[in-house]
Design an enzyme around this catalytic site. Structure first.
Site, mmCIF file in Angstrom:
data_model
loop_
_atom_site.group_PDB
_atom_site.id
_atom_site.type_symbol
_atom_site.label_atom_id
_atom_site.label_comp_id
_atom_site.label_asym_id
_atom_site.label_seq_id
_atom_site.Cartn_x
_atom_site.Cartn_y
_atom_site.Cartn_z
ATOM 1 N N SER A 1 4.484 27.560 4.661
ATOM 2 C CA SER A 1 3.093 27.689 5.087
ATOM 3 C C SER A 1 3.078 28.163 6.534
ATOM 4 O O SER A 1 4.122 28.356 7.154
ATOM 5 C CB SER A 1 2.388 26.341 4.977
ATOM 6 O OG SER A 1 2.834 25.503 6.027
ATOM 7 N N LYS A 2 1.872 28.302 7.046
ATOM 8 C CA LYS A 2 1.707 28.825 8.407
ATOM 9 C C LYS A 2 2.457 27.989 9.442
ATOM 10 O O LYS A 2 2.812 28.490 10.499
ATOM 11 C CB LYS A 2 0.218 28.824 8.773
ATOM 12 C CG LYS A 2 -0.485 30.061 8.311
ATOM 13 C CD LYS A 2 -1.842 30.143 8.974
ATOM 14 C CE LYS A 2 -2.705 31.141 8.242
ATOM 15 N NZ LYS A 2 -4.110 30.865 8.370
ATOM 16 N N ARG A 3 2.638 26.712 9.125
ATOM 17 C CA ARG A 3 3.368 25.843 10.050
ATOM 18 C C ARG A 3 4.750 26.397 10.372
ATOM 19 O O ARG A 3 5.315 26.131 11.417
ATOM 20 C CB ARG A 3 3.560 24.452 9.411
ATOM 21 C CG ARG A 3 2.446 23.488 9.585
ATOM 22 C CD ARG A 3 2.816 22.147 8.994
ATOM 23 N NE ARG A 3 3.243 22.243 7.581
ATOM 24 C CZ ARG A 3 4.464 21.953 7.167
ATOM 25 N NH1 ARG A 3 5.390 21.566 7.998
ATOM 26 N NH2 ARG A 3 4.768 22.046 5.885
ATOM 27 N N HIS A 4 5.308 27.138 9.411
ATOM 28 C CA HIS A 4 6.663 27.643 9.606
ATOM 29 C C HIS A 4 6.699 28.941 10.402
ATOM 30 O O HIS A 4 7.744 29.548 10.541
ATOM 31 C CB HIS A 4 7.331 27.863 8.239
ATOM 32 C CG HIS A 4 7.525 26.607 7.474
ATOM 33 N ND1 HIS A 4 6.672 26.221 6.460
ATOM 34 C CD2 HIS A 4 8.439 25.628 7.579
ATOM 35 C CE1 HIS A 4 7.070 25.058 5.976
ATOM 36 N NE2 HIS A 4 8.137 24.682 6.636
ATOM 37 N N GLY A 5 5.577 29.374 10.904
ATOM 38 C CA GLY A 5 5.538 30.634 11.658
ATOM 39 C C GLY A 5 4.852 31.694 10.833
ATOM 40 O O GLY A 5 3.970 31.385 10.034
#
Ligand code: GLU
Length: 468
Positions: A240-244
């Site tokens: 997800s976006k959390r991973h960049g």
């Protein structure tokens, strides 16, 4: 065997993320491998969540990755008449029915089922009902799912999968506002478009038995299904976006080459021995559905960086140059004001990890600058540096303007002055680029161009003379 036809069918509710791009790539590869056709279909029936910018982003991403389609893009919103026609047929054949159950009734039913620990599902109240209804009473249309037996299919990745019909319910195929639903449209489309292989994310496995029952109801051949396991972030949780960066266009903005991203994506779930580097042609010839992994794959940014560095160095310079042009424009530079982009790529590709970095490093080739990097100045502009610049200017003015001749002449100057080459090259780099880092000095001079180089050296002489 009939012609293989695959499709990519994104819902345009956001940018194209790497998971979607991987599905698109696998579908495209399989079609190309088999000499078949690849269809692009935009599943935009959810009008509230579908947006034009999302459609544009999907098309742009597909074009950038060069996943060319043979048919489409088809838009589901343009096919409403066809869906209506099929729903009317199913109603007329008694394979679907109108359901007038109110929200309140459905909620009460659900609560009751939950209380009993049962799976919430429609109880079939209107399936055989003969109640009279006035024409303005709202209704949905439900598919008459078979009540007995099993639905089974042999998934190319997951193997044999079976669902009991008793676990499925009579799902809605037309909402009360008259719009058709996903599970219905996807079947009509795949049937009408002659899709032979459905390759998609495994979040759709649970939809497949409903869709297969619909195929049977339509008298249509069921396609082969291939449900690909999801992509995890490097910490093992769903990507997800959390991973960049997760959007394809973000990777472009961050300076990756499409060749690197495609190569990276193909390895997320597909393998051929321990081969890591796949040219486009190799990907096509080696791809097979049997070689898709059953387990989820993890995203690894370091590997993508490594692939990008590989492609920056090994692709023909003119290919990399095309992508560099996009970055220069994005950074507000006018490519016509500098040297040939291929020459830049040849000199800089070993020194940069991404094209964003390359574009940032070459601003001095397209526009003049007013200041010099402090750190470099402190280190290299020492007593005597201005004199060395003056001597260098004379050498450069009279030298054949090729990297080899310039390198040789400046090395001879260093010998003559009995100083290290760094004391000649570094002040020159500062004069020419504003910084103390650039490719070989001969290359740097040639990229800047003779007239511009001479005037920049003169300008630096004036600047540092006044400071002394
Ligand atoms: N539109 C669906 C999605 O974006 C895909 C449907 C399919 O591939 O069957 O998840």
């Amino acid at each position: 065997m009939s012609l293989v036809k695959t499709r990519f069918a994104p819902s345009p509710t956001g940018f194209l993320h790497v998971g979607g791009a991987r599905t698109a790539l696998f579908s495209w590869l399989y079609a190309r491998h088999c000499g078949g056709k690849f269809v692009l279909r935009i599943e935009d029936t959810d009008r509230e969540r579908s947006t034009q910018p999302a459609i544009d982003a999907i098309l742009e991403s597909m074009q950038w990755l060069d996943l060319n389609w043979d048919e489409g893009p088809y838009y589901q919103t343009k096919r409403f008449d066809r869906y209506k026609e099929v729903i009317d047929e199913l109603l007329a054949q008694g394979k679907a029915y109108k359901c007038y159950c109110t929200k309140e009734r459905l909620e009460a039913m659900r609560e009751e089922q939950m209380k009993k620990g049962e799976l919430p599902r429609y109880d079939g109240h209107c399936r055989d009902s003969h109640e009279e209804h006035s024409p303005d009473e709202p209704y949905v249309v439900r598919f008459k799912n078979p009540q007995d037996g099993v639905v089974a299919f042999d998934d190319m990745v997951k193997g044999h999968i079976e669902f009991k019909n008793s676990q499925l319910d009579d799902f809605i195929i037309q909402r009360s506002d008259g719009t058709p639903t996903y599970n219905f449209c996807v079947v009509v489309d795949d049937f009408d478009m002659g899709i032979t292989h459905v390759i998609r994310g495994d979040d759709h496995v649970n939809n497949t038995p409903k869709q297969i029952n619909l195929y049977h109801a339509l008298g249509a051949k069921v396609p082969v299904f291939c449900h690909v396991a999801m992509i995890l972030g490097d910490d093992g949780t769903k990507l997800s976006k959390r991973h960049g960066a997760v959007s394809v266009m973000q990777y472009r903005e961050d300076g990756y080459l499409p060749e690197a991203l495609n190569n990276y994506l193909v390895r997320l779930g597909f393998s051929h021995g321990d081969q890591e580097i796949f040219s486009r042609e190799e990907m096509i010839s080696l791809f097979s559905l049997d070689a898709i992994s059953k387990s989820a794959s993890s995203f690894n940014t370091k590997k993508l960086d490594w692939l990008n560095a590989h492609y920056m160095k090994t692709l023909p310079a003119q290919e990399v140059a095309k992508e560099l042009a996009w970055h220069l424009q994005r950074q507000g530079l006018d490519a016509s004001k500098g040297p040939a982009l291929e020459e830049i790529v040849k000199c800089y590709s070993e020194k940069c990890h991404t094209l964003t970095e390359m574009a940032q490093k070459v601003h001095h080739l397209f526009e003049d600058f007013d200041s010099y990097e402090e750190k470099g100045v402190k280190k290299w502009m020492k007593e005597g540096s201005v004199e060395v610049l003056e001597q260098s200017l004379k050498v450069i003015e009279n030298c054949e303007f090729t990297p080899e001749a310039l390198d040789k002449a400046l090395e001879e100057l260093a010998v003559k002055l009995e100083i290290g080459m760094g004391k000649v090259g570094q002040p020159l780099r500062i004069a020419l680029t504003g910084t103390a880092t650039s490719p070989g000095i001969g290359d740097t001079l040639c990229l800047v161009g003779k007239q511009r180089a001479l005037s920049r050296i003169e300008k630096a002489i004036e600047h540092f003379k006044n400071l002394a």
